[in-house]
Design a protein around this motif. Structure first.
Motif, PDB file in Angstrom:
ATOM      1  N   ARG A   4      18.334  -9.643 -17.591  1.00 58.96           N
ATOM      2  CA  ARG A   4      18.093 -10.592 -16.722  1.00 58.96           C
ATOM      3  C   ARG A   4      19.317 -11.542 -16.271  1.00 58.96           C
ATOM      4  NH1 ARG A   4      12.678 -12.439 -17.826  1.00 58.96           N
ATOM      5  NH2 ARG A   4      12.809 -14.403 -16.636  1.00 58.96           N
ATOM      6  N   ILE A   5      19.183 -12.001 -15.131  1.00 55.83           N
ATOM      7  CA  ILE A   5      20.331 -12.865 -14.471  1.00 55.83           C
ATOM      8  C   ILE A   5      19.832 -14.205 -14.288  1.00 55.83           C
ATOM      9  CG2 ILE A   5      21.827 -13.140 -12.698  1.00 55.83           C
ATOM     10  CD1 ILE A   5      21.574 -10.103 -12.122  1.00 55.83           C
ATOM     11  N   LEU A   6      20.718 -15.158 -15.035  1.00 58.34           N
ATOM     12  CA  LEU A   6      20.529 -16.462 -14.742  1.00 58.34           C
ATOM     13  C   LEU A   6      21.440 -17.043 -13.549  1.00 58.34           C
ATOM     14  CD1 LEU A   6      19.431 -19.476 -15.110  1.00 58.34           C
ATOM     15  CD2 LEU A   6      20.912 -19.519 -17.035  1.00 58.34           C
ATOM     16  N   ALA A   7      21.089 -17.426 -12.380  1.00 56.98           N
ATOM     17  CA  ALA A   7      21.713 -17.836 -11.223  1.00 56.98           C
ATOM     18  C   ALA A   7      21.489 -19.364 -11.096  1.00 56.98           C
ATOM     19  CB  ALA A   7      21.516 -17.033 -10.215  1.00 56.98           C
ATOM     20  N   GLN A  18      19.061  -9.588  -3.359  1.00 61.56           N
ATOM     21  CA  GLN A  18      19.935  -8.513  -3.865  1.00 61.56           C
ATOM     22  C   GLN A  18      19.841  -8.297  -5.510  1.00 61.56           C
ATOM     23  OE1 GLN A  18      23.724  -8.665  -2.201  1.00 61.56           O
ATOM     24  NE2 GLN A  18      24.480  -6.815  -3.227  1.00 61.56           N
ATOM     25  N   LEU A  19      20.066  -9.514  -6.002  1.00 59.80           N
ATOM     26  CA  LEU A  19      19.857  -9.496  -7.368  1.00 59.80           C
ATOM     27  C   LEU A  19      18.441  -9.115  -7.986  1.00 59.80           C
ATOM     28  CD1 LEU A  19      21.720 -12.970  -8.153  1.00 59.80           C
ATOM     29  CD2 LEU A  19      22.724 -10.749  -8.460  1.00 59.80           C
ATOM     30  N   ARG A  20      17.429  -9.676  -7.295  1.00 56.23           N
ATOM     31  CA  ARG A  20      16.147  -9.298  -7.792  1.00 56.23           C
ATOM     32  C   ARG A  20      15.894  -7.876  -7.662  1.00 56.23           C
ATOM     33  NH1 ARG A  20      14.522 -14.994  -4.981  1.00 56.23           N
ATOM     34  NH2 ARG A  20      14.378 -16.108  -6.992  1.00 56.23           N
ATOM     35  N   LYS A  22      17.577  -5.258  -8.564  1.00 56.83           N
ATOM     36  CA  LYS A  22      17.886  -4.622  -9.703  1.00 56.83           C
ATOM     37  C   LYS A  22      17.448  -5.422 -11.171  1.00 56.83           C
ATOM     38  CE  LYS A  22      20.608  -1.699  -9.776  1.00 56.83           C
ATOM     39  NZ  LYS A  22      21.908  -1.737  -9.800  1.00 56.83           N
ATOM     40  N   TYR A  23      17.263  -6.642 -10.958  1.00 57.62           N
ATOM     41  CA  TYR A  23      17.288  -7.218 -12.268  1.00 57.62           C
ATOM     42  C   TYR A  23      16.096  -8.562 -12.159  1.00 57.62           C
ATOM     43  CZ  TYR A  23      21.372  -4.612 -13.767  1.00 57.62           C
ATOM     44  OH  TYR A  23      22.289  -3.374 -13.802  1.00 57.62           O
ATOM     45  N   GLN A  24      15.639  -9.040 -13.522  1.00 59.96           N
ATOM     46  CA  GLN A  24      14.674 -10.220 -13.393  1.00 59.96           C
ATOM     47  C   GLN A  24      15.823 -11.410 -13.132  1.00 59.96           C
ATOM     48  OE1 GLN A  24      11.450 -10.443 -16.368  1.00 59.96           O
ATOM     49  NE2 GLN A  24      12.471  -8.521 -17.122  1.00 59.96           N
ATOM     50  N   VAL A  25      15.499 -12.359 -12.265  1.00 61.57           N
ATOM     51  CA  VAL A  25      16.229 -13.607 -12.053  1.00 61.57           C
ATOM     52  C   VAL A  25      15.644 -14.732 -12.268  1.00 61.57           C
ATOM     53  CG1 VAL A  25      17.875 -14.658 -10.256  1.00 61.57           C
ATOM     54  CG2 VAL A  25      17.519 -11.975 -10.309  1.00 61.57           C
ATOM     55  N   ASP A  26      16.363 -15.820 -12.955  1.00 63.15           N
ATOM     56  CA  ASP A  26      15.996 -16.908 -13.054  1.00 63.15           C
ATOM     57  C   ASP A  26      17.106 -17.963 -12.269  1.00 63.15           C
ATOM     58  OD1 ASP A  26      13.782 -16.753 -14.891  1.00 63.15           O
ATOM     59  OD2 ASP A  26      15.601 -15.905 -16.148  1.00 63.15           O
ATOM     60  N   TYR A  27      16.305 -18.435 -11.165  1.00 70.54           N
ATOM     61  CA  TYR A  27      17.272 -19.310 -10.357  1.00 70.54           C
ATOM     62  C   TYR A  27      17.075 -20.704 -10.403  1.00 70.54           C
ATOM     63  CZ  TYR A  27      19.357 -20.632  -5.925  1.00 70.54           C
ATOM     64  OH  TYR A  27      20.444 -21.290  -5.175  1.00 70.54           O
ATOM     65  N   PHE A  28      18.182 -21.375 -10.726  1.00 67.09           N
ATOM     66  CA  PHE A  28      18.377 -23.005 -10.644  1.00 67.09           C
ATOM     67  C   PHE A  28      19.190 -23.320  -9.391  1.00 67.09           C
ATOM     68  CE2 PHE A  28      16.878 -21.552 -14.725  1.00 67.09           C
ATOM     69  CZ  PHE A  28      16.125 -22.735 -15.168  1.00 67.09           C
ATOM     70  N   GLY A  29      18.397 -23.673  -8.343  1.00 70.18           N
ATOM     71  CA  GLY A  29      19.441 -23.787  -7.099  1.00 70.18           C
ATOM     72  C   GLY A  29      19.878 -25.484  -7.201  1.00 70.18           C
ATOM     73  N   LYS A  30      19.369 -26.352  -7.585  1.00 77.49           N
ATOM     74  CA  LYS A  30      19.811 -27.540  -7.815  1.00 77.49           C
ATOM     75  C   LYS A  30      19.741 -28.288  -9.230  1.00 77.49           C
ATOM     76  CE  LYS A  30      17.630 -28.601  -3.270  1.00 77.49           C
ATOM     77  NZ  LYS A  30      16.733 -29.728  -2.574  1.00 77.49           N
ATOM     78  N   LEU A  31      20.406 -27.306  -9.931  1.00 81.91           N
ATOM     79  CA  LEU A  31      20.862 -27.637 -11.434  1.00 81.91           C
ATOM     80  C   LEU A  31      21.363 -29.003 -11.526  1.00 81.91           C
ATOM     81  CD1 LEU A  31      20.502 -26.556 -14.410  1.00 81.91           C
ATOM     82  CD2 LEU A  31      22.655 -25.644 -14.216  1.00 81.91           C
ATOM     83  N   GLU A  32      20.942 -29.962 -12.290  1.00 82.28           N
ATOM     84  CA  GLU A  32      21.886 -31.169 -12.418  1.00 82.28           C
ATOM     85  C   GLU A  32      22.856 -31.243 -13.459  1.00 82.28           C
ATOM     86  OE1 GLU A  32      21.910 -33.633 -10.391  1.00 82.28           O
ATOM     87  OE2 GLU A  32      20.428 -32.685  -8.781  1.00 82.28           O
ATOM     88  N   GLN A 299      29.036 -13.501  -2.524  1.00 81.07           N
ATOM     89  CA  GLN A 299      28.611 -12.418  -2.205  1.00 81.07           C
ATOM     90  C   GLN A 299      29.580 -11.694  -3.160  1.00 81.07           C
ATOM     91  OE1 GLN A 299      26.184 -10.799  -0.545  1.00 81.07           O
ATOM     92  NE2 GLN A 299      26.634  -9.243  -1.805  1.00 81.07           N
ATOM     93  N   ARG A 300      30.913 -11.984  -3.409  1.00 83.66           N
ATOM     94  CA  ARG A 300      31.757 -11.461  -4.402  1.00 83.66           C
ATOM     95  C   ARG A 300      31.173 -11.437  -5.572  1.00 83.66           C
ATOM     96  NH1 ARG A 300      37.180 -10.110  -5.225  1.00 83.66           N
ATOM     97  NH2 ARG A 300      37.120  -9.133  -3.119  1.00 83.66           N
ATOM     98  N   ALA A 301      30.758 -12.676  -5.958  1.00 84.04           N
ATOM     99  CA  ALA A 301      30.161 -12.990  -7.271  1.00 84.04           C
ATOM    100  C   ALA A 301      28.943 -12.000  -7.680  1.00 84.04           C
ATOM    101  CB  ALA A 301      29.843 -14.229  -7.385  1.00 84.04           C
ATOM    102  N   VAL A 302      27.931 -11.938  -6.500  1.00 80.07           N
ATOM    103  CA  VAL A 302      26.881 -11.153  -6.676  1.00 80.07           C
ATOM    104  C   VAL A 302      27.409  -9.544  -6.909  1.00 80.07           C
ATOM    105  CG1 VAL A 302      24.883 -10.053  -5.430  1.00 80.07           C
ATOM    106  CG2 VAL A 302      25.297 -12.614  -5.288  1.00 80.07           C
TER     107      VAL A 302
END
Length: 328
Positions: A4-7, A18-20, A22-32, A299-302
Protein backbone atom coordinates in the motif's frame (compact mmCIF):
# COMPACT_ATOMS: atom_id res chain seq x y z
CA UNK A 1 -1.00 -9.14 -0.15
CA UNK A 2 -0.43 -6.10 -2.30
CA UNK A 3 1.64 -3.33 -0.83
CA UNK A 4 0.00 0.00 0.00
CA UNK A 5 1.09 3.53 -0.79
CA UNK A 6 -0.09 6.51 1.21
CA UNK A 7 0.01 9.66 -0.95
CA UNK A 8 -0.78 13.20 0.07
CA UNK A 9 -0.81 16.48 -1.87
CA UNK A 10 0.58 17.50 -5.28
CA UNK A 11 -0.13 14.46 -7.47
CA UNK A 12 -2.08 14.66 -10.71
CA UNK A 13 -4.51 12.04 -12.00
CA UNK A 14 -1.95 10.45 -14.31
CA UNK A 15 0.57 10.06 -11.49
CA UNK A 16 -2.04 8.57 -9.18
CA UNK A 17 -3.05 6.11 -11.87
CA UNK A 18 0.61 5.13 -12.30
CA UNK A 19 0.77 4.28 -8.60
CA UNK A 20 -2.55 2.40 -8.68
CA UNK A 21 -1.43 0.21 -11.55
CA UNK A 22 1.09 -1.42 -9.21
CA UNK A 23 -0.17 -0.96 -5.66
CA UNK A 24 -3.15 -0.04 -3.52
CA UNK A 25 -3.22 3.72 -2.93
CA UNK A 26 -4.73 5.83 -0.19
CA UNK A 27 -4.76 9.46 -1.34
CA UNK A 28 -5.21 12.57 0.80
CA UNK A 29 -5.10 15.43 -1.68
CA UNK A 30 -6.02 18.12 0.84
CA UNK A 31 -4.49 16.82 4.04
CA UNK A 32 -4.72 19.46 6.75
CA UNK A 33 -2.97 17.65 9.59
CA UNK A 34 -1.11 14.44 10.34
CA UNK A 35 -3.60 14.00 13.20
CA UNK A 36 -6.41 13.26 10.73
CA UNK A 37 -7.78 9.89 11.99
CA UNK A 38 -8.24 8.51 8.47
CA UNK A 39 -4.67 9.47 7.58
CA UNK A 40 -3.35 7.79 10.72
CA UNK A 41 -5.29 4.63 9.93
CA UNK A 42 -3.91 4.54 6.39
CA UNK A 43 -0.40 5.22 7.67
CA UNK A 44 -0.63 2.12 9.84
CA UNK A 45 -1.02 -0.02 6.71
CA UNK A 46 1.37 1.85 4.40
CA UNK A 47 4.51 0.37 2.91
CA UNK A 48 5.32 3.55 0.99
CA UNK A 49 4.73 7.24 1.69
CA UNK A 50 4.81 9.99 -0.93
CA UNK A 51 4.15 13.70 -0.50
CA UNK A 52 5.53 17.00 0.77
CA UNK A 53 4.89 19.69 3.34
CA UNK A 54 4.29 17.37 6.29
CA UNK A 55 6.60 17.25 9.29
CA UNK A 56 7.52 13.61 9.82
CA UNK A 57 8.32 12.86 13.47
CA UNK A 58 9.47 9.72 15.28
CA UNK A 59 6.04 9.63 16.95
CA UNK A 60 4.40 9.59 13.52
CA UNK A 61 6.71 6.78 12.43
CA UNK A 62 5.53 4.75 15.43
CA UNK A 63 2.16 4.67 13.66
CA UNK A 64 3.73 3.19 10.53
CA UNK A 65 5.09 -0.25 11.41
CA UNK A 66 5.14 -1.47 7.79
CA UNK A 67 6.77 1.58 6.22
CA UNK A 68 9.67 0.72 3.90
CA UNK A 69 10.28 3.90 1.92
CA UNK A 70 9.37 7.58 1.71
CA UNK A 71 9.46 9.62 -1.50
CA UNK A 72 9.53 13.32 -0.69
CA UNK A 73 8.45 15.78 -3.37
CA UNK A 74 11.30 18.10 -2.42
CA UNK A 75 15.07 18.42 -2.37
CA UNK A 76 15.33 19.57 1.25
CA UNK A 77 14.98 16.86 3.88
CA UNK A 78 14.74 19.00 7.02
CA UNK A 79 11.14 17.82 7.53
CA UNK A 80 12.37 14.28 8.09
CA UNK A 81 14.27 12.70 11.02
CA UNK A 82 16.88 11.18 8.73
CA UNK A 83 18.88 9.41 11.45
CA UNK A 84 15.71 7.89 12.86
CA UNK A 85 14.57 6.74 9.43
CA UNK A 86 17.94 5.12 8.86
CA UNK A 87 17.82 3.41 12.25
CA UNK A 88 14.42 1.97 11.38
CA UNK A 89 15.56 0.86 7.93
CA UNK A 90 13.24 3.27 6.10
CA UNK A 91 14.63 4.61 2.83
CA UNK A 92 14.16 8.32 2.14
CA UNK A 93 14.21 9.63 -1.45
CA UNK A 94 14.18 13.25 -2.61
CA UNK A 95 14.14 15.18 -5.91
CA UNK A 96 17.53 16.77 -6.66
CA UNK A 97 18.34 18.08 -10.16
CA UNK A 98 14.69 18.38 -11.20
CA UNK A 99 14.23 21.86 -9.71
CA UNK A 100 17.76 23.28 -10.01
CA UNK A 101 17.26 25.67 -12.90
CA UNK A 102 13.80 26.85 -11.84
CA UNK A 103 14.95 27.63 -8.30
CA UNK A 104 18.00 29.43 -9.68
CA UNK A 105 15.65 31.54 -11.79
CA UNK A 106 13.82 32.51 -8.59
CA UNK A 107 17.09 33.33 -6.85
CA UNK A 108 18.29 35.58 -9.63
CA UNK A 109 14.91 37.27 -9.87
CA UNK A 110 15.31 38.20 -6.19
CA UNK A 111 18.73 39.66 -6.97
CA UNK A 112 17.32 41.74 -9.81
CA UNK A 113 14.15 42.82 -8.02
CA UNK A 114 16.02 43.85 -4.87
CA UNK A 115 18.74 45.73 -6.73
CA UNK A 116 16.38 47.65 -9.02
CA UNK A 117 13.65 48.08 -6.36
CA UNK A 118 11.17 46.50 -8.74
CA UNK A 119 8.39 45.68 -6.28
CA UNK A 120 8.67 48.96 -4.39
CA UNK A 121 8.54 51.09 -7.55
CA UNK A 122 5.82 48.99 -9.19
CA UNK A 123 3.70 49.74 -6.13
CA UNK A 124 4.40 53.46 -6.58
CA UNK A 125 2.81 53.23 -10.02
CA UNK A 126 -0.12 51.11 -8.83
CA UNK A 127 -0.92 53.54 -6.02
CA UNK A 128 -1.03 56.41 -8.49
CA UNK A 129 1.95 58.10 -6.82
CA UNK A 130 4.02 58.40 -10.02
CA UNK A 131 3.57 62.10 -10.66
CA UNK A 132 7.07 62.95 -11.88
CA UNK A 133 10.37 61.32 -12.80
CA UNK A 134 11.87 59.46 -9.86
CA UNK A 135 14.87 61.02 -8.18
CA UNK A 136 18.06 59.59 -6.64
CA UNK A 137 16.22 58.64 -3.45
CA UNK A 138 14.49 55.92 -5.48
CA UNK A 139 17.36 54.84 -7.70
CA UNK A 140 18.42 51.23 -7.61
CA UNK A 141 21.89 49.76 -8.12
CA UNK A 142 23.49 47.87 -10.98
CA UNK A 143 23.78 44.11 -10.94
CA UNK A 144 26.21 43.69 -13.85
CA UNK A 145 29.86 43.78 -12.91
CA UNK A 146 29.24 43.33 -9.18
CA UNK A 147 30.51 40.64 -6.80
CA UNK A 148 28.18 37.74 -6.08
CA UNK A 149 28.91 35.82 -2.89
CA UNK A 150 27.40 32.34 -2.65
CA UNK A 151 27.09 30.80 0.82
CA UNK A 152 26.78 27.23 -0.32
CA UNK A 153 27.73 26.11 -3.81
CA UNK A 154 25.73 23.03 -4.68
CA UNK A 155 23.67 22.54 -7.83
CA UNK A 156 21.39 25.53 -7.27
CA UNK A 157 24.17 27.80 -6.04
CA UNK A 158 26.24 27.02 -9.10
CA UNK A 159 23.24 27.65 -11.38
CA UNK A 160 22.70 31.08 -9.82
CA UNK A 161 26.40 31.85 -10.13
CA UNK A 162 26.36 30.80 -13.76
CA UNK A 163 23.58 33.30 -14.46
CA UNK A 164 25.55 36.02 -12.71
CA UNK A 165 28.95 35.33 -14.22
CA UNK A 166 27.96 34.51 -17.79
CA UNK A 167 24.91 36.75 -18.09
CA UNK A 168 25.93 39.77 -16.03
CA UNK A 169 29.72 39.66 -15.86
CA UNK A 170 29.68 39.20 -12.10
CA UNK A 171 32.69 38.13 -10.06
CA UNK A 172 31.76 35.00 -8.07
CA UNK A 173 32.96 34.07 -4.59
CA UNK A 174 31.77 31.00 -2.68
CA UNK A 175 32.16 29.62 0.83
CA UNK A 176 30.75 26.86 3.06
CA UNK A 177 31.31 24.32 0.33
CA UNK A 178 34.00 21.91 -0.82
CA UNK A 179 36.33 23.08 -3.61
CA UNK A 180 34.72 23.08 -7.06
CA UNK A 181 37.66 23.36 -9.50
CA UNK A 182 35.56 22.67 -12.61
CA UNK A 183 33.07 25.47 -11.94
CA UNK A 184 35.95 27.74 -10.87
CA UNK A 185 37.48 27.29 -14.31
CA UNK A 186 34.14 27.79 -16.05
CA UNK A 187 33.11 30.94 -14.21
CA UNK A 188 36.33 32.29 -12.76
CA UNK A 189 34.80 31.67 -9.33
CA UNK A 190 36.97 31.70 -6.21
CA UNK A 191 36.52 29.82 -2.96
CA UNK A 192 37.13 31.95 0.11
CA UNK A 193 36.56 32.09 3.85
CA UNK A 194 33.09 32.91 5.10
CA UNK A 195 34.07 36.25 6.61
CA UNK A 196 35.89 37.37 3.47
CA UNK A 197 32.79 36.66 1.42
CA UNK A 198 30.60 38.65 3.80
CA UNK A 199 32.95 41.63 3.73
CA UNK A 200 33.49 41.61 -0.04
CA UNK A 201 30.28 40.61 -1.80
CA UNK A 202 27.76 43.09 -3.15
CA UNK A 203 25.13 40.36 -3.18
CA UNK A 204 25.27 37.72 -0.44
CA UNK A 205 23.17 34.69 -1.38
CA UNK A 206 22.46 31.85 1.08
CA UNK A 207 21.72 28.47 -0.47
CA UNK A 208 22.80 25.89 2.10
CA UNK A 209 20.80 23.00 3.59
CA UNK A 210 19.37 23.52 7.08
CA UNK A 211 21.37 21.48 9.57
CA UNK A 212 22.44 21.91 13.19
CA UNK A 213 25.59 23.60 11.86
CA UNK A 214 23.78 26.04 9.57
CA UNK A 215 20.96 26.99 11.95
CA UNK A 216 21.24 30.79 12.38
CA UNK A 217 24.50 30.69 10.46
CA UNK A 218 23.78 34.25 9.34
CA UNK A 219 23.14 36.40 12.38
CA UNK A 220 24.05 39.76 13.86
CA UNK A 221 27.79 39.21 13.48
CA UNK A 222 27.43 38.21 9.83
CA UNK A 223 25.25 41.21 8.98
CA UNK A 224 27.72 43.51 10.74
CA UNK A 225 30.46 42.27 8.41
CA UNK A 226 28.49 42.97 5.23
CA UNK A 227 28.81 46.21 3.32
CA UNK A 228 26.16 48.85 3.95
CA UNK A 229 25.46 48.63 0.23
CA UNK A 230 25.11 44.83 0.30
CA UNK A 231 21.92 43.00 -0.63
CA UNK A 232 21.16 39.73 1.15
CA UNK A 233 19.30 36.92 -0.62
CA UNK A 234 17.93 33.88 1.21
CA UNK A 235 16.92 30.93 -0.94
CA UNK A 236 17.94 28.29 1.62
CA UNK A 237 15.68 27.82 4.64
CA UNK A 238 14.35 30.50 6.94
CA UNK A 239 16.14 29.19 10.00
CA UNK A 240 19.53 29.55 8.33
CA UNK A 241 19.09 33.23 9.21
CA UNK A 242 18.54 34.83 12.61
CA UNK A 243 15.44 36.71 11.44
CA UNK A 244 15.30 39.35 14.21
CA UNK A 245 18.98 40.15 13.55
CA UNK A 246 18.24 40.53 9.83
CA UNK A 247 15.28 42.80 10.52
CA UNK A 248 17.44 44.99 12.75
CA UNK A 249 20.19 45.15 10.13
CA UNK A 250 17.65 46.25 7.52
CA UNK A 251 16.01 48.80 9.79
CA UNK A 252 19.33 50.32 10.81
CA UNK A 253 20.63 50.50 7.27
CA UNK A 254 23.39 48.06 8.13
CA UNK A 255 22.65 46.41 4.77
CA UNK A 256 20.84 47.90 1.79
CA UNK A 257 18.09 45.38 1.12
CA UNK A 258 17.01 41.74 1.21
CA UNK A 259 15.31 39.36 -1.19
CA UNK A 260 13.66 36.49 0.67
CA UNK A 261 11.85 33.36 -0.45
CA UNK A 262 11.96 31.59 2.92
CA UNK A 263 11.24 32.54 6.52
CA UNK A 264 11.56 31.10 10.01
CA UNK A 265 7.76 30.88 10.24
CA UNK A 266 5.79 30.08 7.12
CA UNK A 267 3.42 31.49 6.07
CA UNK A 268 5.04 34.75 7.18
CA UNK A 269 2.80 36.41 9.81
CA UNK A 270 1.23 39.65 8.64
CA UNK A 271 2.57 41.23 11.83
CA UNK A 272 6.18 40.69 10.75
CA UNK A 273 8.08 43.94 10.14
CA UNK A 274 9.32 42.39 6.90
CA UNK A 275 5.87 42.85 5.35
CA UNK A 276 6.10 46.64 5.80
CA UNK A 277 9.68 47.28 4.66
CA UNK A 278 10.26 48.83 1.24
CA UNK A 279 13.78 47.42 1.11
CA UNK A 280 12.52 43.82 1.35
CA UNK A 281 11.26 41.68 -1.52
CA UNK A 282 9.36 38.84 0.15
CA UNK A 283 8.04 35.84 -1.80
CA UNK A 284 5.81 33.02 -0.48
CA UNK A 285 8.42 30.23 -0.81
CA UNK A 286 8.04 29.83 -4.58
CA UNK A 287 11.56 28.61 -5.43
CA UNK A 288 10.39 25.68 -7.58
CA UNK A 289 6.79 26.79 -8.05
CA UNK A 290 6.21 26.47 -11.77
CA UNK A 291 3.76 24.05 -13.34
CA UNK A 292 6.51 22.27 -15.24
CA UNK A 293 8.87 21.84 -12.32
CA UNK A 294 6.32 20.84 -9.69
CA UNK A 295 4.95 18.22 -12.09
CA UNK A 296 8.46 16.92 -12.74
CA UNK A 297 9.22 16.81 -9.00
CA UNK A 298 6.08 14.79 -8.33
CA UNK A 299 6.94 12.44 -11.18
CA UNK A 300 10.42 11.88 -9.76
CA UNK A 301 8.85 11.02 -6.41
CA UNK A 302 6.41 8.61 -8.07
CA UNK A 303 9.27 6.90 -9.89
CA UNK A 304 11.28 6.74 -6.67
CA UNK A 305 8.55 5.09 -4.60
CA UNK A 306 7.64 2.57 -7.30
CA UNK A 307 11.25 1.52 -7.76
CA UNK A 308 11.81 1.27 -4.02
CA UNK A 309 8.74 -0.88 -3.38
CA UNK A 310 9.72 -3.05 -6.35
CA UNK A 311 13.01 -3.71 -4.59
CA UNK A 312 15.02 -1.73 -7.13
CA UNK A 313 17.33 1.24 -6.62
CA UNK A 314 15.36 4.52 -6.75
CA UNK A 315 16.56 7.39 -8.94
CA UNK A 316 17.55 9.56 -5.99
CA UNK A 317 17.84 7.80 -2.63
CA UNK A 318 19.01 10.06 0.19
CA UNK A 319 19.94 7.78 3.11
CA UNK A 320 21.25 4.78 1.19
CA UNK A 321 22.67 3.30 4.38
CA UNK A 322 19.11 2.60 5.55
CA UNK A 323 18.91 -0.29 3.11
CA UNK A 324 22.58 -1.26 3.12
CA UNK A 325 23.33 -4.01 0.61
CA UNK A 326 19.83 -3.77 -0.87
CA UNK A 327 20.93 -0.67 -2.87
CA UNK A 328 24.21 -1.96 -4.26
Amino acid sequence: MSKRILAYRRLDDQQLEQLREKYQVDYFGKLESADDPAFREALGQANGLIGAGLKITPELLDSAPHLEAIASISVGVDSYPVDELTRRGILLCNTPDVLTETTADTGFSLIMASARRVVELANVVKRGDWQESIGPDRFGIDVHGKTLGMIGFGRIGQAIARRGALGFGMRVLYSNASPKPEIERELGARRCEFNELLETADFVCAIVPLTDETHHLIGAEAFARMKESAIFINLARGAVVDEPAMIEALQRGQIRAAGLDVFEQEPLPSSSPLTQMDNVVALPHIGSATMETRTAMAQRAVDNILLALDGERPLSPFNVEAWGDRLT
